[in-house]
Design a protein around this motif. Structure first.
Motif, PDB file in Angstrom:
ATOM      1  N   SER A   1       0.746  -1.091  -0.025  1.00  0.00           N
ATOM      2  CA  SER A   1       0.006  -0.068  -0.104  1.00  0.00           C
ATOM      3  C   SER A   1       0.961   1.141  -0.091  1.00  0.00           C
ATOM      4  O   SER A   1       0.267   2.464  -0.161  1.00  0.00           O
ATOM      5  N   PHE A   2       2.073   1.231   0.319  1.00  0.00           N
ATOM      6  CA  PHE A   2       2.918   2.475   0.516  1.00  0.00           C
ATOM      7  C   PHE A   2       2.933   2.917  -1.058  1.00  0.00           C
ATOM      8  O   PHE A   2       3.523   2.610  -2.027  1.00  0.00           O
TER       9      PHE A   2
ATOM     10  N   ILE B   1       3.672   9.806  -3.654  1.00  0.00           N
ATOM     11  CA  ILE B   1       4.516  10.624  -2.803  1.00  0.00           C
ATOM     12  C   ILE B   1       5.572  11.280  -3.751  1.00  0.00           C
ATOM     13  O   ILE B   1       5.810  12.240  -3.585  1.00  0.00           O
ATOM     14  N   ILE B   2       6.090  10.411  -4.893  1.00  0.00           N
ATOM     15  CA  ILE B   2       6.955  11.197  -5.679  1.00  0.00           C
ATOM     16  C   ILE B   2       6.194  12.255  -6.375  1.00  0.00           C
ATOM     17  O   ILE B   2       6.972  13.375  -6.678  1.00  0.00           O
TER      18      ILE B   2
ATOM     19  N   ASP C   1      -1.100  14.977  -7.992  1.00  0.00           N
ATOM     20  CA  ASP C   1      -1.624  13.749  -8.056  1.00  0.00           C
ATOM     21  C   ASP C   1      -1.490  12.851  -9.003  1.00  0.00           C
ATOM     22  O   ASP C   1      -1.979  13.046 -10.247  1.00  0.00           O
ATOM     23  N   ILE C   2      -0.288  12.046  -9.021  1.00  0.00           N
ATOM     24  CA  ILE C   2      -0.027  11.109 -10.080  1.00  0.00           C
ATOM     25  C   ILE C   2      -1.235  10.165 -10.980  1.00  0.00           C
ATOM     26  O   ILE C   2      -1.319  10.174 -11.921  1.00  0.00           O
TER      27      ILE C   2
ATOM     28  N   TYR D   1      -3.851   3.623   2.379  1.00  0.00           N
ATOM     29  CA  TYR D   1      -3.201   4.973   2.661  1.00  0.00           C
ATOM     30  C   TYR D   1      -3.952   6.041   2.016  1.00  0.00           C
ATOM     31  O   TYR D   1      -4.209   7.252   2.198  1.00  0.00           O
ATOM     32  N   ILE D   2      -4.419   5.782   0.627  1.00  0.00           N
ATOM     33  CA  ILE D   2      -5.145   6.855  -0.268  1.00  0.00           C
ATOM     34  C   ILE D   2      -6.361   6.356  -0.990  1.00  0.00           C
ATOM     35  O   ILE D   2      -6.415   6.694  -2.179  1.00  0.00           O
ATOM     36  N   GLY D   3      -7.227   5.915  -0.345  1.00  0.00           N
ATOM     37  CA  GLY D   3      -8.359   5.713  -0.875  1.00  0.00           C
ATOM     38  C   GLY D   3      -8.696   4.292  -1.726  1.00  0.00           C
ATOM     39  O   GLY D   3      -9.481   4.421  -2.659  1.00  0.00           O
TER      40      GLY D   3
END
Length: 199
Positions: A26-27, A32-33, A41-42, A108-110
């Protein structure tokens, strides 16, 4: 420690590595990058995929390589943790599978993540390094002609289970690789992308 206590310990550790695999997967490396380098938001730029190829195109080549390395590491670390705890093969494979699920549906991001190509690579770099390295090297051949990483991956993907069977003879790992590749293929279906874009 008697047999029942050992069984309970093994099951507890197995459940633990499943959670660890999912949390590692999930990381959100690409997310993040993207936020770090361009504050984007990629998932909202380029192809919308939270993966290294999209980062490479939309953020930059070095960032794309960093994202790829991070996503590979997620799969590798999940397997290494399970190996380090001396768990049986089913638990080890489950840890890898949940790393893929975590990457695809990150808590972590939906739960909107990537497609799992690099994380799958990380899993097999530990489980079956020679077949994986040969398959990765072969990826360059179709990519030279089509210049699309997904199409190149589709062309060479059948090589991985074939090499696992040919070089190792493991039916379980061959079927496991087929299952992960089929899941990755489903994640790349154009009809699914169209549905996502309309939602």
């Amino acid at each position: 420690m008697d047999f029942s206590e050992k069984a309970v310990l093994a099951i507890s550790l197995g459940i633990l590595v499943i959670f660890i695999g999912y949390l590692l997967g999930s990381f959100p490396t690409a997310y993040i990058i993207g936020r770090w380098r361009k504050n984007v938001d990629i998932r909202e730029v380029g192809t919308g995929n939270m993966g290294a190829a999209n980062v490479f195109r939309e953020i930059g080549p070095w960032e794309g390589i960093l994202c790829w390395a991070g996503d590979v590491a997620k799969g590798s670390v999940a397997i290494l943790v399970a190996h380090g705890l001396h768990l049986s093969q089913p638990w080890v494979l489950a840890a890898g599978a949940t790393a893929i699920l975590g990457h695809s549906f990150p808590i972590y991001i939906g739960f909107r993540g990537g497609k799992g190509g690099a994380t799958t690579m990380g899993i097999f770099l530990v489980l079956m390094p020679i077949p994986m390295l040969i398959t990765f090297a072969a990826l360059a051949i179709p990519y030279i002609f089509v210049h699309r990483i997904f199409i190149a991956m589709c062309i060479v993907a059948p090589l991985l289970p074939f090499l696992i069977w040919f070089l190792n003879g493991s039916l379980i790992l061959t079927l496991y690789s087929l299952a992960l590749l089929l899941f990755m293929g489903f994640r790349n279906l154009p009809i699914r992308q169209l549905t996502m874009s309309k939602s």
